[in-house]
Design a protein around this motif. Structure first.
Motif, PDB file in Angstrom:
ATOM      1  N   UNK A 123       0.831  -1.205   0.000  1.00 56.58           N
ATOM      2  CA  UNK A 123       0.000   0.000   0.000  1.00 56.58           C
ATOM      3  C   UNK A 123       0.871   1.263   0.000  1.00 56.58           C
ATOM      4  N   UNK A 124       1.819   1.309   0.947  1.00 58.72           N
ATOM      5  CA  UNK A 124       2.630   2.524   1.086  1.00 58.72           C
ATOM      6  C   UNK A 124       3.427   2.810  -0.183  1.00 58.72           C
ATOM      7  N   UNK A 136       0.700   3.482  -3.348  1.00 59.97           N
ATOM      8  CA  UNK A 136      -0.267   4.574  -3.299  1.00 59.97           C
ATOM      9  C   UNK A 136       0.410   5.920  -3.526  1.00 59.97           C
ATOM     10  N   UNK A 137       1.735   5.932  -3.450  1.00 58.21           N
ATOM     11  CA  UNK A 137       2.431   7.194  -3.637  1.00 58.21           C
ATOM     12  C   UNK A 137       2.321   8.094  -2.428  1.00 58.21           C
ATOM     13  N   UNK A 138       2.009   7.501  -1.269  1.00 55.66           N
ATOM     14  CA  UNK A 138       1.851   8.272  -0.049  1.00 55.66           C
ATOM     15  C   UNK A 138       3.214   8.671   0.497  1.00 55.66           C
ATOM     16  N   UNK A 182       2.185   6.027  -9.513  1.00 51.92           N
ATOM     17  CA  UNK A 182       1.156   5.836  -8.505  1.00 51.92           C
ATOM     18  C   UNK A 182      -0.099   6.627  -8.801  1.00 51.92           C
ATOM     19  N   UNK A 216      -4.270   3.156  -4.357  1.00 49.58           N
ATOM     20  CA  UNK A 216      -3.986   3.249  -2.928  1.00 49.58           C
ATOM     21  C   UNK A 216      -5.228   2.954  -2.113  1.00 49.58           C
TER      22      UNK A 216
END
Lengths: 624, 174, 120
Positions: free
Chosen positions: A292-293, A296-298, A307, A312
Motif C-alpha cells: 500500500x505505502x 499509493x504514492x503516499x 502511482x 492506494x
C-alpha cells in the motif's frame, strides 16, 4: 492483438474461478456437498494455469514489443536488450501485480499438496482465506491496474524502461521479494484457519514452520538484493538509506523473524499459541501495508513508482477488511486453551525466545513509527517533518547491544528449565577479554563514540560464542550459522560506518588529488555508442604509498529513451575493503564531480547476510 | 466484558488509522515550503549582470512601487515559458521588476535576454545560488512580491501561470 | 598500570561520547548528510547533485567560515525551509510520540514478559 485478449480473458477466468471456489468450499464446510479432493486439486490447478497463461502472454507481448498493449508501451522499447524486455514485465506496477497473483496461486497449490497430513477441515479453511486474498488481488488487477489494456492509435515506439531499473540485481529483486511476501500470506491464512478449526498445536507448528522458513529466506534474500542494487546503482556509496521504501520491506522481516523463533516454542512446548497467531497475522498485514505505502504514492522516496490514489484506496480498503476479518475471527474463535498462561521458568530457552520477540517487536515499532509518523502528523496537524537515519540510529543502536548479548546466551539455554549453576561462566571471561581488545582497537583507530565501542564488543562476543557453539557443540548448526552471520553483519556495518573515508570534489582531466595515503589521478574520458545508450567512461588511477596502481573506470550512461543519465560506479572489492568511485558531469564543461570512497569490510555485509540466509536454508532442508 | 471493551478499542483504533491513511492518499507527496509566510528578505548586494557594478537591494526598492523579484536562469525551461507574463508585468507602471540570475553563465544570460526581451529594471547576479537560498528559494523560477520594507507579501514557486499573473495584478491594484 | 590506563580511557569515552569532526570538510559532509534536498526529495543534500544541493554545500562552507556552529546552520535552514529539511527529527510537542512510542512499547513488552515468567 490476440495475445492481449488471451491474457485478459484468462485473468477473468481466474477471477470467476476464485468466486466460485469460495462458494464451493463454504458449501463443503457446511456439509451441503460431499468433499471431493480431486475437484479441489483441479480447480486450484486451473486457476494457477490461467494466471500462468496470462503472465506468459504479457511476457510474450514484452518480447515482441507489442505496443497495442498500454503496459508494454509505457515500459518497453524495441532497442532494449531481450533480458530487460523480459524483466520489464514485472518491473512495472501492472506486471508486478500479475506476478503477485502468479505466486499466490502457485503457493496455495503447493500448500494444498504439502498439507496432506493435516486435518481436512483445516486445509479447507486455509483455502477459503487464501482465496479471499487471491480474489482481492484479482479485483485489484482487473479494475485498477489491468496489464492488458489497449492503446489506440498504436504507437510505433515504446517509452522505455527507466534505465536505473535495467540491472541484473533489480531484475530478480521483485520476484524474490514477492515470494517472501506471498509466503507470509500462506502463513496468514493457515493461522486463521488453525484458529477456526482449533488446530493450533505442535503438529501444526511443525507443518507451518516450513512455510515460515521459505518466506523468511526469500524475504531476506530480496532485501539483500535491493540493498546491493542501491549500493552500486544509486551511486552514492551507501547501501541502506532508511528510505521509506526500504523500511517497508524491513518491517515484515522483523515480524517474520520473531515468528520464526516463537514457532519453535509452539512446536516444542505448545506455548505462546495466541502470540504466534498474532505474529502471523501481523507479518502479512505488514507486507500488505508495504504494498500500500509503495503503490499509493503516499511516501516521499528516492525510489519512484508510478502511482495513483485509486489504487492506494483499493489496497488500503482491502488491507483493512483483512485486518478486521482477523480481529473478528479472534473474537469469536479464541478458546480458553489458547490464552491460558502457563508460567515458564526464568532461565530457559522459552524465556530467551520471548526476549528475542520483545526486541524484534521493538525494532519493528521503531521502523514502523519512523516511516508512518510523518504521514500521520501531516494529516492531523499539516506539519511536515522528516524522519531520517539519525532517528533510527539513536533508537536502534542502544537496544542492539543487549540484543546481541542475549543472542549469544539464549541458544545455550535448555528448554523448560536450565540449572543456573550450569551456565557457562567462562563466557564471562571471554567478554572481559573482548573489552580489552576492543579498547586497544578503538585507541588505534581513534574511535571516540562509546556506543560504537560497546557495540563492537557485543558483536564480537556473539561472534566468538557462536563459533564456539558451532565447533564444540554442533547441536543446532543452522541457528549457529545464522547467529554467527548476524554478528559479522553488525560488526561489518559498524566498522564500515566508522572507518569509511571519502573524497568528494571537482576535478579536471589530468588532475591529481592527494587523499590520505593515496593519490587519485584523473586520466581520461572516452565515449562509446552502445545498444540503447551512449556510454561515457572515465579512467582513474589510484596510487597508494607503495606505488601500487589500481584502475577504476566509472561510467555515465546517457539513455535516449527515456532521456535519462545514470551513473555507474566502479567498485573494486577486496577481502578487506571496497574502493568505490563515481563521477558526474557539471554544467561547466570539462569539470567533473568526482566522489571516491574507501569502504572497509563492505563485502562482508553481503557475505554475512548470505550466511544468515544459509542458516535458514540448512534448517529448512532438515524439516521433514 | 473486559474482553469486549478491548476489542471495541482495538477496532476503533484501526478505523481511526484507516481514516488517517485514506486522507493521506489524496495529499500531495512532494514537499513545498510554505508560500505565504510574512518574512523579511535579508538585505544583500550583488553584481549587475550588464555593468558589473555592486548594487545594494535596498537602493532598488521604491516606496511608490511594489517590487517583484524574479529568480531565473537561461538553462531553465519553465523560465522561458513564464517570460511572457514578466514582459506583461513590466509594462505596469506600479511594478518595479528585478531579476536575479541564478547560477548562470553571463553570456548565455545575455543571449536569453536579447532573444526574449528584457522585462527587468535591473538584473542582479547570483553565481553561487547563495542569495536565493537567503531569500528562501530552492529552485528556478521563483517569484517574490515584496513591500518597501523588504517584507515578502507573496511568493510563487515554479513557473508563473496566467492565474498567478492575475493574482499579481490584483495585489498591485489593492 | 595498563589496566588503569584503559579504565581512564573508558571514563573519557563516557564523558565525550560524541564524535567531533576536526576538519572543515568532514563537518560539511556531516551537516549535508543530515539535510534533505528539496529538488530530489528523498535524497540528502550530500548525495544529491542538484543545483540546490550544490549551493547549500557552498552555503554551509561559508557559514562555517563565518564561525557559525552546526546548530546555528540547522536553525538558519529550518527558518527558511521548515522543519522538513533536517533528517534528525527534533524533539518537540509534536514529535514527542515518535520518540516515546517505541520506548513505551518496549517497557510494556518487558512487563508482559516479567508477568509471564515470575508472576502468574
Amino acid at each position: 492483438m490476440l495475445i492481449t485478449q488471451i491474457g485478459n480473458y484468462s485473468l477473468i477466468l481466474g477471477l470467476f474461478l476464485s468466486i466460485f471456489f469460495i462458494f464451493y468450499l463454504i458449501l463443503i464446510l457446511y456439509g451441503f456437498i460431499k468433499i471431493k479432493l480431486n475437484n479441489i486439486y483441479s480447480i486450484l490447478f486451473i486457476q494457477l494455469f490461467s494466471v500462468l497463461i496470462s503472465f506468459f502472454s504479457l511476457i510474450y507481448s514484452f518480447v515482441i514489443s507489442n505496443f497495442t498493449n498500454e503496459t508494454v508501451y509505457n515500459n518497453s522499447h524495441t532497442t532494449k536488450p531481450l533480458f530487460y524486455k523480459i524483466s520489464g514485465t514485472w518491473g512495472n506496477h501492472e506486471g508486478s501485480l500479475l506476478l503477485w497473483l502468479l505466486v499466490l496461486t502457485l503457493f496455495i497449490f503447493l500448500f494444498f499438496i504439502d498439507s496432506k497430513k493435516q486435518p481436512k477441515i483445516y486445509r479447507l479453511y486455509t483455502l477459503v482465506f487464501q482465496q479471499i486474498i487471491i480474489l482481492g488481488f484479482f479485483l485489484f488487477v482487473l479494475f485498477t491496474s489491468n496489464p492488458f489494456s489497449y492503446i489506440f492509435p498504436v504507437p510505433l515506439e515504446g517509452l522505455g524502461l527507466n534505465p536505473i531499473l535495467q540491472d541484473p540485481a533489480l531484475a530478480i529483486h521483485p520476484p524474490i521479494l514477492y515470494l517472501g511476501y506471498v509466503g507470509s500470506s500462506i502463513i496468514f491464512s493457515a493461522s486463521l484457519s488453525a484458529l477456526v478449526s482449533k488446530h493450533i498445536n505442535n503438529f501444526w507448528a511443525q507443518h507451518i514452520k516450513k512455510w515460515i522458513f521459505i518466506s523468511w529466506i526469500f524475504l531476506t534474500l530480496g532485501i539483500m538484493l535491493g540493498s546491493i542494487w542501491a549500493y552500486y546503482e544509486l551511486g552514492w556509496g551507501g547501501f541502506w538509506f532508511w528510505d521509506p521504501v526500504e523500511n517497508v520491506s524491513l518491517m515484515p522481516w522483523f515480524c517474520l523473524t520473531a515468528l520464526l523463533h516463537s514457532i519453535l516454542v509452539l512446536e516444542k512446548r505448545s506455548e505462546l499459541k495466541s502470540w504466534t497467531i498474532i505474529l502471523s497475522i501481523t507479518t502479512f498485514s505488514l507486507s500488505m501495508s508495504g504494498t500500500f505505502l509503495v503503490r499509493s504514492g503516499i511516501l516521499n522516496s528516492v525510489h519512484t513508482f508510478a502511482n495513483d490514489p485509486g489504487r492506494g484506496v483499493f489496497i488500503l480498503t482491502f488491507l483493512f477488511i483483512l485486518i478486521l476479518i482477523s480481529i473478528l475471527i479472534f473474537f469469536f474463535f479464541q478458546t480458553e486453551e489458547n490464552v491460558r498462561e502457563n508460567k515458564i521458568y526464568w532461565l530457559s530457552r522459552e524465556t530467551s525466545i520471548l526476549v528475542n520477540n520483545w526486541f524484534m517487536i521493538f525494532f519493528l515499532a521503531v521502523v514502523f513509527i519512523g516511516t508512518t509518523y510523518p504521514i500521520f502528523l501531516e494529516v492531523l496537524t499539516s506539519e511536515k517533518i522528516s524522519v531520517g537515519p539519525p532517528f533510527y540510529n539513536k533508537l536502534l543502536i542502544p537496544f542492539l547491544i543487549p540484543f546481541l548479548i542475549f543472542m549469544a546466551i539464549g541458544p545455550n539455554l535448555k528448554w523448560i528449565k536450565n540449572d543456573f549453576k550450569k551456565v557457562n561462566f567462562y563466557k564471562f571471561f571471554v567478554f572481559i577479554f573482548l573489552c580489552f581488545i576492543t579498547f586497544i582497537f578503538a585507541e588505534k583507530f581513534k574511535i571516540k563514540n562509546l556506543f560504537t565501542i560497546i557495540l563492537i564488543i557485543s558483536s564480537l562476543y556473539l561472534l566468538i560464542s557462536s563459533i564456539g557453539d558451532l565447533i564444540f557443540k554442533r547441536k543446532n548448526i543452522s541457528q549457529n550459522i545464522s547467529h554467527f552471520g548476524f554478528s559479522i553483519l553488525i560488526l561489518s556495518i559498524v566498522l564500515n560506518g566508522i572507518l569509511s573515508k571519502e573524497f568528494s570534489g571537482n576535478m579536471k582531466i589530468g588532475e591529481e588529488v592527494k587523499f590520505y595515503n593515496e593519490i587519485i589521478k584523473f586520466k581520461k574520458v572516452e565515449t562509446f555508442n552502445r545498444e540503447n545508450y551512449k556510454s561515457v567512461i572515465a579512467t582513474f588511477e589510484i596510487e597508494n604509498n607503495k606505488k601500487k596502481l589500481i584502475l577504476l573506470k566509472p561510467e555515465l550512461r546517457i539513455y535516449n529513451q527515456p532521456n535519462i543519465i545514470t551513473s555507474e560506479a566502479d567498485i573494486k572489492s577486496s577481502f578487506y575493503e571496497d574502493k568505490f568511485l563515481v563521477f558526474s558531469v557539471l554544467k561547466k564543461n570539462n569539470i567533473f564531480n568526482v566522489r571516491y570512497q574507501v569502504k572497509p569490510f563492505m563485502i562482508w555485509i553481503w557475505v554475512s547476510t548470505l550466511l544468515i540466509i544459509f542458516g535458514g536454508f540448512v534448517r529448512l532442508i532438515k524439516i521433514k | 466484558m473486559k474482553k469486549n471493551f478491548f476489542y471495541f478499542i482495538l477496532i476503533s483504533l484501526i478505523i481511526f488509522v484507516f481514516v488517517l491513511l485514506y486522507t493521506a492518499v489524496f495529499k500531495s507527496k512532494s514537499y513545498i515550503p510554505a508560500t505565504t509566510i510574512n518574512k523579511k528578505i535579508k538585505e544583500f548586494s550583488a553584481k549587475d549582470l550588464f555593468t558589473d557594478n555592486e548594487i545594494e537591494i535596498k537602493d532598488l526598492i521604491h516606496d511608490k512601487k511594489i517590487t517583484i523579484i524574479n529568480i531565473w536562469s537561461s538553462w531553465c525551461a519553465p523560465c522561458r515559458n513564464e517570460h511572457i507574463y514578466l514582459m506583461k508585468l513590466s509594462q505596469d507602471s506600479k511594478i518595479n521588476l528585478i531579476g536575479l540570475n541564478y547560477k548562470d553563465d553571463r553570456s548565455k544570460a545575455e543571449v536569453f535576454i536579447q532573444e526574449l526581451g528584457n522585462p527587468f529594471f535591473k538584473i542582479l547576479e547570483d553565481p553561487d545560488g547563495i542569495i536565493s537560498i537567503d531569500m528562501g528559494a530552492y529552485g528556478v523560477p521563483e517569484t517574490y512580491i515584496i513591500d518597501d520594507k523588504l517584507n515578502i507579501i507573496r511568493k510563487f514557486i515554479g513557473e508563473l501561470t496566467f492565474s498567478n499573473y492575475e493574482e499579481i495584478i490584483d495585489i498591485i491594484n489593492k | 598500570m595498563k589496566l588503569l590506563k584503559y579504565i581512564i580511557f573508558f571514563i573519557i569515552c563516557i564523558i565525550q561520547s560524541n564524535l567531533y569532526a576536526d576538519n572543515n570538510s568532514i563537518l560539511i559532509d556531516k551537516i549535508s548528510k543530515n539535510l534533505r534536498c528539496l529538488i530530489c526529495q528523498g535524497q540528502s543534500v550530500y548525495d544529491s547533485q542538484s543545483e540546490f544541493a550544490n549551493s547549500i554545500k557552498i552555503l554551509i562552507n561559508k557559514k562555517i567560515q563565518e564561525g557559525n556552529s552546526e546548530e546555528e546552520i540547522y536553525s538558519y535552514l529550518k527558518n527558511k525551509y521548515g522543519q522538513w529539511i533536517v533528517y534528525d527529527t527534533e524533539i518537540n510537542k509534536k514529535t514527542v510520540y515518535l520518540w516515546l512510542f517505541p520506548v513505551i512499547l518496549f517497557v510494556f513488552g518487558g512487563i508482559l514478559i516479567i508477568r509471564k515468567v515470575f508472576i502468574n
